[in-house]
Design a protein around this motif. Sequence first.
Motif, PDB file in Angstrom:
ATOM      1  N   SER A 157       0.836  -1.205   0.000  1.00 33.92           N
ATOM      2  CA  SER A 157       0.000   0.000   0.000  1.00 33.92           C
ATOM      3  C   SER A 157       0.864   1.246   0.000  1.00 33.92           C
ATOM      4  N   LEU A 158       1.978   1.198   0.760  1.00 35.42           N
ATOM      5  CA  LEU A 158       2.870   2.362   0.801  1.00 35.42           C
ATOM      6  C   LEU A 158       3.455   2.647  -0.580  1.00 35.42           C
ATOM      7  N   ILE A 159       3.695   1.583  -1.350  1.00 32.95           N
ATOM      8  CA  ILE A 159       4.235   1.795  -2.698  1.00 32.95           C
ATOM      9  C   ILE A 159       3.119   2.210  -3.660  1.00 32.95           C
ATOM     10  N   ALA A 160       2.016   1.445  -3.640  1.00 34.86           N
ATOM     11  CA  ALA A 160       1.029   1.593  -4.714  1.00 34.86           C
ATOM     12  C   ALA A 160       0.064   2.762  -4.505  1.00 34.86           C
ATOM     13  N   THR A 161      -0.264   3.111  -3.244  1.00 34.34           N
ATOM     14  CA  THR A 161      -1.244   4.179  -3.055  1.00 34.34           C
ATOM     15  C   THR A 161      -0.721   5.537  -3.531  1.00 34.34           C
ATOM     16  N   PRO A 162       0.475   5.976  -3.083  1.00 29.73           N
ATOM     17  CA  PRO A 162       0.950   7.272  -3.603  1.00 29.73           C
ATOM     18  C   PRO A 162       1.137   7.247  -5.120  1.00 29.73           C
ATOM     19  N   LEU A 163       1.724   6.150  -5.634  1.00 25.66           N
ATOM     20  CA  LEU A 163       1.925   6.070  -7.088  1.00 25.66           C
ATOM     21  C   LEU A 163       0.590   6.104  -7.822  1.00 25.66           C
ATOM     22  N   GLY A 164      -0.371   5.359  -7.281  1.00 25.23           N
ATOM     23  CA  GLY A 164      -1.686   5.293  -7.924  1.00 25.23           C
ATOM     24  C   GLY A 164      -2.362   6.647  -7.917  1.00 25.23           C
ATOM     25  N   VAL A 182      -1.040   6.482 -21.198  1.00 30.11           N
ATOM     26  CA  VAL A 182      -0.898   6.074 -19.798  1.00 30.11           C
ATOM     27  C   VAL A 182      -2.136   5.305 -19.351  1.00 30.11           C
ATOM     28  N   ARG A 183      -3.316   5.821 -19.725  1.00 33.94           N
ATOM     29  CA  ARG A 183      -4.541   5.160 -19.297  1.00 33.94           C
ATOM     30  C   ARG A 183      -4.618   3.751 -19.886  1.00 33.94           C
ATOM     31  N   PHE A 184      -4.172   3.633 -21.142  1.00 35.78           N
ATOM     32  CA  PHE A 184      -4.177   2.319 -21.783  1.00 35.78           C
ATOM     33  C   PHE A 184      -3.278   1.352 -21.023  1.00 35.78           C
ATOM     34  N   PHE A 185      -2.083   1.829 -20.628  1.00 39.12           N
ATOM     35  CA  PHE A 185      -1.157   0.950 -19.921  1.00 39.12           C
ATOM     36  C   PHE A 185      -1.693   0.579 -18.552  1.00 39.12           C
ATOM     37  N   SER A 188      -4.255  -2.012 -19.084  1.00 38.89           N
ATOM     38  CA  SER A 188      -3.651  -3.308 -19.407  1.00 38.89           C
ATOM     39  C   SER A 188      -3.061  -3.936 -18.162  1.00 38.89           C
ATOM     40  N   MET A 189      -2.483  -3.090 -17.312  1.00 36.03           N
ATOM     41  CA  MET A 189      -1.867  -3.585 -16.092  1.00 36.03           C
ATOM     42  C   MET A 189      -2.879  -4.292 -15.208  1.00 36.03           C
ATOM     43  N   SER A 190      -4.118  -3.769 -15.205  1.00 37.31           N
ATOM     44  CA  SER A 190      -5.106  -4.404 -14.338  1.00 37.31           C
ATOM     45  C   SER A 190      -5.484  -5.780 -14.880  1.00 37.31           C
ATOM     46  N   GLY A 191      -5.071  -6.085 -16.103  1.00 30.47           N
ATOM     47  CA  GLY A 191      -5.356  -7.399 -16.647  1.00 30.47           C
ATOM     48  C   GLY A 191      -4.246  -8.409 -16.382  1.00 30.47           C
ATOM     49  N   ILE A 192      -3.148  -7.972 -15.754  1.00 26.78           N
ATOM     50  CA  ILE A 192      -2.046  -8.894 -15.481  1.00 26.78           C
ATOM     51  C   ILE A 192      -2.497  -9.945 -14.479  1.00 26.78           C
ATOM     52  N   PRO A 193      -2.387 -11.247 -14.832  1.00 20.22           N
ATOM     53  CA  PRO A 193      -2.739 -12.278 -13.857  1.00 20.22           C
ATOM     54  C   PRO A 193      -1.762 -12.200 -12.687  1.00 20.22           C
ATOM     55  N   LEU A 227      -1.662  -1.213  -8.007  1.00 16.35           N
ATOM     56  CA  LEU A 227      -1.545   0.094  -8.652  1.00 16.35           C
ATOM     57  C   LEU A 227      -2.692   0.440  -9.610  1.00 16.35           C
ATOM     58  N   PRO A 228      -3.013  -0.430 -10.574  1.00 16.60           N
ATOM     59  CA  PRO A 228      -4.075  -0.039 -11.513  1.00 16.60           C
ATOM     60  C   PRO A 228      -5.428   0.181 -10.836  1.00 16.60           C
ATOM     61  N   THR A 229      -5.734  -0.653  -9.842  1.00 21.97           N
ATOM     62  CA  THR A 229      -7.009  -0.493  -9.138  1.00 21.97           C
ATOM     63  C   THR A 229      -7.074   0.876  -8.468  1.00 21.97           C
ATOM     64  N   VAL A 230      -5.992   1.213  -7.746  1.00 26.86           N
ATOM     65  CA  VAL A 230      -5.973   2.498  -7.051  1.00 26.86           C
ATOM     66  C   VAL A 230      -6.028   3.645  -8.072  1.00 26.86           C
ATOM     67  N   ALA A 231      -5.212   3.535  -9.118  1.00 24.35           N
ATOM     68  CA  ALA A 231      -5.121   4.643 -10.077  1.00 24.35           C
ATOM     69  C   ALA A 231      -6.455   4.916 -10.754  1.00 24.35           C
TER      70      ALA A 231
END
Lengths: 359, 279
Positions: A157-164, A182-185, A188-193, A227-231
């Motif tokens: 969370s410390l990594i992904a929340t600020p970045l997101g 950026v939005r496309f990436f 796509s990231m949220s589709g990473i298994p 990250l993608p979920t938060v972003a």
Amino acid sequence: MTVTTVPSPNPASLPTPTRRRPQAITPAEGVRIAGVAGVAVILTALVFLATPLSGAFGSVVFAFAAFVALEVVDVSLRLDPQAAKDRTATILITGSAGVALVPLGFIVWYVVSKGIGGMHPGFFTKTLEEVGPLDPASAGGAEHAIIGSVEQVGLASLIATPLGILTAVYLSEYPGRLTRVVRFFVDSMSGIPSVVAGLFIYTLWVVRLEKGFSGLAAAMALSVLMLPTVARTAEEMLKLVPDGLRESSLALGAPKWRTVTSIVLPTARSGLITAGILGVARIAGETAPLLMTAFGTDSVNVNPTKGAQSSLPLFVYQRVRNAVPSQVARGWAGALVLILLVLTLFTVARLFGRVRKAA
Amino acid sequence: MNMTTTPAPPVSMIDPAVLPTGNGATLEARTVAAWFAEHQILDDISLAMPANSVTAIIGPSGCGKSTFLRVLNRMHELVPKSSLAGEVLLDGADVYGIGVRPAETRRHIGMVFQKPNPFPTMTIRENVLSGLKLAGIKNEGSNDDLVERCLDQAGLWREVKDRLGSAGGALSGGQQQRLCIARALAVSPRVLLMDEPCSALDPTSTLRIEETIRDIVGSVTIVIVTHNMQQAARVSDYTAFFLGDEGRPGTVVEFGPTSELFTAPNDPRTEDYINGRFG
Ligand SMILES: Nc1ncnc2c1ncn2[C@@H]1O[C@H](COP(=O)(O)OP(=O)(O)OP(=O)(O)O)[C@@H](O)[C@H]1O
Ligand SMILES: [Mg+2]
């Protein structure tokens, strides 16, 4: 124009008007609904006695469906078509919401009933270090897994929340040529298994950089998923901030960055907390990436930067795979703790999000 | 609206030369034009708005009044693909000059929007002081005095002095709009642009705001867009009539002292408009 003056009577002489709540369910209506429900239950009982149908869960579903159907028939017979349609829609929508809650309630009930047996005070303070495979469920505990989970999810969370949130600010407040890319990436990231995220950190960090298994490696894999979920959630929340507020701030002479930090982000605060919560919910139960990054262990490892670490999902996975009942019971208890942990976190975050700044 | 039978006398038709000199600045638009992408909205607008006076801008919907205001304080350029031409002089200095920061210009040329929009996360007091923090201004005097002075100027002090700590959003619409005026005044702007500030308000609140306008014009130049002819006649010293036909950009049809424009307009289109015959 004629003006009519209403004589104002002495207020004291007026009878107190009766308060009404036209939308409230009247006693008669309550009796009617109870009646319909009763008929549905009797019908279910008859059907289940007369046919090979059986089972508690099935009968509940059947009774519920029967209730909805009877209620729809009843209102269509009694009310005019418009009102009947309205009532039918209400019943169906409320019914669907109820149906959607059934699996949730079922899972919670199931985990609690299975997990409560393996719960004991030592579960939070002991590890599995000196526990033999055949020891009873009251021996040892999941302290190491709880510590691991808290550290890994916390670090992620410390990594992904600020970045997101920064990504969301870029997407929503600084639109430019790169926004779509950026939005496309991010999408796509949220589709990473999740297993691929684990594999990625395993190859790069654990093996190539020779860092070995660690809680930090697990947190990195989890943050890729978070990250993608938060972003994207945070972006939607920032878009809900009215443009008028941004313009007012700019019109007062504020630079763009200060408008973002002092107006947009505080206004979206509770939404951003929701974004963080959804991110945590996304990763708290992940197991696959942890196998390749935290690896798992039976003893406490408080240092997330070095050495294998356990976590609740890993604990559950490794216990429940066992054939020994006491081990399986530990696994269920671990699942229960995981649910409680996430629930506590959500409640705290909600309270934190709701507290309004006092003067 | 029957302006012909009863020409509403402007409240104050004071010669700008003898106006009490305050902090207000003259604002002059020179041959201003504006576009959204390739669509031209304004063409060749030249208006001189004297210091410490109220200038009303009237005209049919869609003729570019809001766009013009937003050109004046450099808000127009925030819209993607927008462009503009011409000069806007604040006391003689072009606000679009090289090296002039937009934020600095906007601080000197404040704006009150059609829809009241106090910052929802802030208290009444914080809302008034928000501009200081946002624009990074140091307040030499005490913040308490500033809050009282601005709320008083905006005609809101007596109503809220006992609940400065409650949320700005908890006020009525008219009170919120006056809070927004107080907020805009707190950064000591030299010009205040008001885009239909009363269109969402009841008649009483509208009159309160008109009083406020007359109270503060001693220390700030005011440009107000309004669809209400009586309001323009009541509060303004000068009036500009904008008109833009289908597909043609908005221009100034007539500009002059409000009393003259309303009683003896030079252009027949002005007369038709103020008498409610179109628009
Ligand atoms: N962001 C925008 N992008 C593209 N066109 C716009 C934009 N904002 C306004 N316009 C167009 O510019 C023209 C002038 O708009 P403007 O808001 O300045 O009119 P107005 O005179 O203030 O009208 P009203 O009295 O209804 O507020 C209109 O035709 C409008 O469609
Ligand atoms: Mg407008």
